[in-house]
Write a protein that holds these residues in place. Structure first.
Motif, PDB file in Angstrom:
ATOM      1  N   ASN A   1       0.807  -1.215   0.000  1.00 31.19           N
ATOM      2  CA  ASN A   1       0.000   0.000   0.000  1.00 31.19           C
ATOM      3  C   ASN A   1       0.840   1.264   0.000  1.00 31.19           C
ATOM      4  OD1 ASN A   1      -2.288  -1.550   0.016  1.00 31.19           O
ATOM      5  ND2 ASN A   1      -2.533  -1.474   2.241  1.00 31.19           N
ATOM      6  N   ASP A   2       2.083   1.157   0.481  1.00 29.66           N
ATOM      7  CA  ASP A   2       2.923   2.354   0.576  1.00 29.66           C
ATOM      8  C   ASP A   2       4.012   2.394  -0.496  1.00 29.66           C
ATOM      9  OD1 ASP A   2       4.671   0.429   1.431  1.00 29.66           O
ATOM     10  OD2 ASP A   2       4.965   1.276   3.421  1.00 29.66           O
ATOM     11  N   ASN A   3       3.897   1.541  -1.509  1.00 30.74           N
ATOM     12  CA  ASN A   3       4.853   1.480  -2.622  1.00 30.74           C
ATOM     13  C   ASN A   3       6.268   1.089  -2.207  1.00 30.74           C
ATOM     14  OD1 ASN A   3       2.972   2.140  -4.663  1.00 30.74           O
ATOM     15  ND2 ASN A   3       3.124   4.295  -4.097  1.00 30.74           N
ATOM     16  N   SER A   4       6.404   0.411  -1.083  1.00 23.20           N
ATOM     17  CA  SER A   4       7.727  -0.047  -0.669  1.00 23.20           C
ATOM     18  C   SER A   4       8.025  -1.398  -1.316  1.00 23.20           C
ATOM     19  CB  SER A   4       7.810  -0.160   0.855  1.00 23.20           C
ATOM     20  OG  SER A   4       6.905  -1.129   1.332  1.00 23.20           O
ATOM     21  N   ILE A   5       9.311  -1.740  -1.371  1.00 21.70           N
ATOM     22  CA  ILE A   5       9.718  -3.041  -1.887  1.00 21.70           C
ATOM     23  C   ILE A   5      10.637  -3.704  -0.865  1.00 21.70           C
ATOM     24  CG2 ILE A   5       9.516  -2.411  -4.319  1.00 21.70           C
ATOM     25  CD1 ILE A   5      12.613  -2.198  -4.315  1.00 21.70           C
ATOM     26  N   PRO A   6      10.579  -5.021  -0.769  1.00 21.49           N
ATOM     27  CA  PRO A   6      11.483  -5.712   0.155  1.00 21.49           C
ATOM     28  C   PRO A   6      12.796  -6.057  -0.533  1.00 21.49           C
ATOM     29  CG  PRO A   6       9.898  -7.254  -0.730  1.00 21.49           C
ATOM     30  CD  PRO A   6       9.556  -5.902  -1.304  1.00 21.49           C
TER      31      PRO A   6
ATOM     32  N   SER B   1      14.595 -11.542   8.894  1.00 23.53           N
ATOM     33  CA  SER B   1      14.112 -10.325   9.552  1.00 23.53           C
ATOM     34  C   SER B   1      13.535  -9.420   8.480  1.00 23.53           C
ATOM     35  CB  SER B   1      15.256  -9.603  10.255  1.00 23.53           C
ATOM     36  OG  SER B   1      15.800 -10.393  11.270  1.00 23.53           O
ATOM     37  N   ILE B   2      12.526  -8.661   8.832  1.00 24.40           N
ATOM     38  CA  ILE B   2      11.958  -7.681   7.910  1.00 24.40           C
ATOM     39  C   ILE B   2      12.044  -6.325   8.598  1.00 24.40           C
ATOM     40  CG2 ILE B   2       9.932  -6.918   6.616  1.00 24.40           C
ATOM     41  CD1 ILE B   2       9.007  -9.847   6.620  1.00 24.40           C
ATOM     42  N   ILE B   3      12.786  -5.427   7.969  1.00 25.33           N
ATOM     43  CA  ILE B   3      13.003  -4.094   8.518  1.00 25.33           C
ATOM     44  C   ILE B   3      12.602  -3.085   7.457  1.00 25.33           C
ATOM     45  CG2 ILE B   3      14.725  -2.480   9.413  1.00 25.33           C
ATOM     46  CD1 ILE B   3      16.355  -5.029  10.194  1.00 25.33           C
TER      47      ILE B   3
ATOM     48  N   ARG C   1       9.482  -7.771  11.454  1.00 24.51           N
ATOM     49  CA  ARG C   1       9.644  -9.131  11.971  1.00 24.51           C
ATOM     50  C   ARG C   1      11.118  -9.352  12.275  1.00 24.51           C
ATOM     51  NH1 ARG C   1       8.231 -13.733   7.910  1.00 24.51           N
ATOM     52  NH2 ARG C   1      10.329 -13.334   7.164  1.00 24.51           N
ATOM     53  N   GLU C   2      11.371  -9.884  13.487  1.00 23.97           N
ATOM     54  CA  GLU C   2      12.760 -10.185  13.865  1.00 23.97           C
ATOM     55  C   GLU C   2      13.022 -11.651  13.683  1.00 23.97           C
ATOM     56  OE1 GLU C   2      14.792  -7.909  17.031  1.00 23.97           O
ATOM     57  OE2 GLU C   2      12.733  -7.544  17.671  1.00 23.97           O
TER      58      GLU C   2
END
Length: 86
Positions: free
Chosen positions: A1-6, A71-73, A85-86
């Protein structure tokens, strides 16, 4: 929704070699559907995910050692860090 990419920073030697060989990043899916338990090895991955893949690497599928989730930062445009997520 915020146009971010992992972006995943890999530690696995096979993945590092693959990236170096092709000299570009790889695209991958998560190993589980949103809301499902995270699989700890290949046999735990939902077969429906495997069926949807164009290609599944044969390397390491027999490994039954449990692994840790990534982890997701999230870093926003102002440099603020959010641990998802750690």
């Amino acid at each position: 929704n915020d146009n971010s990419i992992p972006i995943r920073i890999v530690r696995h030697d096979f993945c590092k070699r693959l990236i170096r060989l092709f000299r570009r990043p790889k695209i991958s899916t998560s190993a589980n559907f949103s809301g499902e338990k995270t699989p700890v090895n290949f046999d735990d991955i939902n077969p429906k995910i495997k069926e949807k893949m164009d290609y599944v690497v044969q390397h390491g599928q027999a490994n039954t050692k449990t692994t840790q989730s990534s982890s997701i930062i999230k870093i926003d445009e102002k440099g603020r860090i959010e641990i998802i997520r750690e």
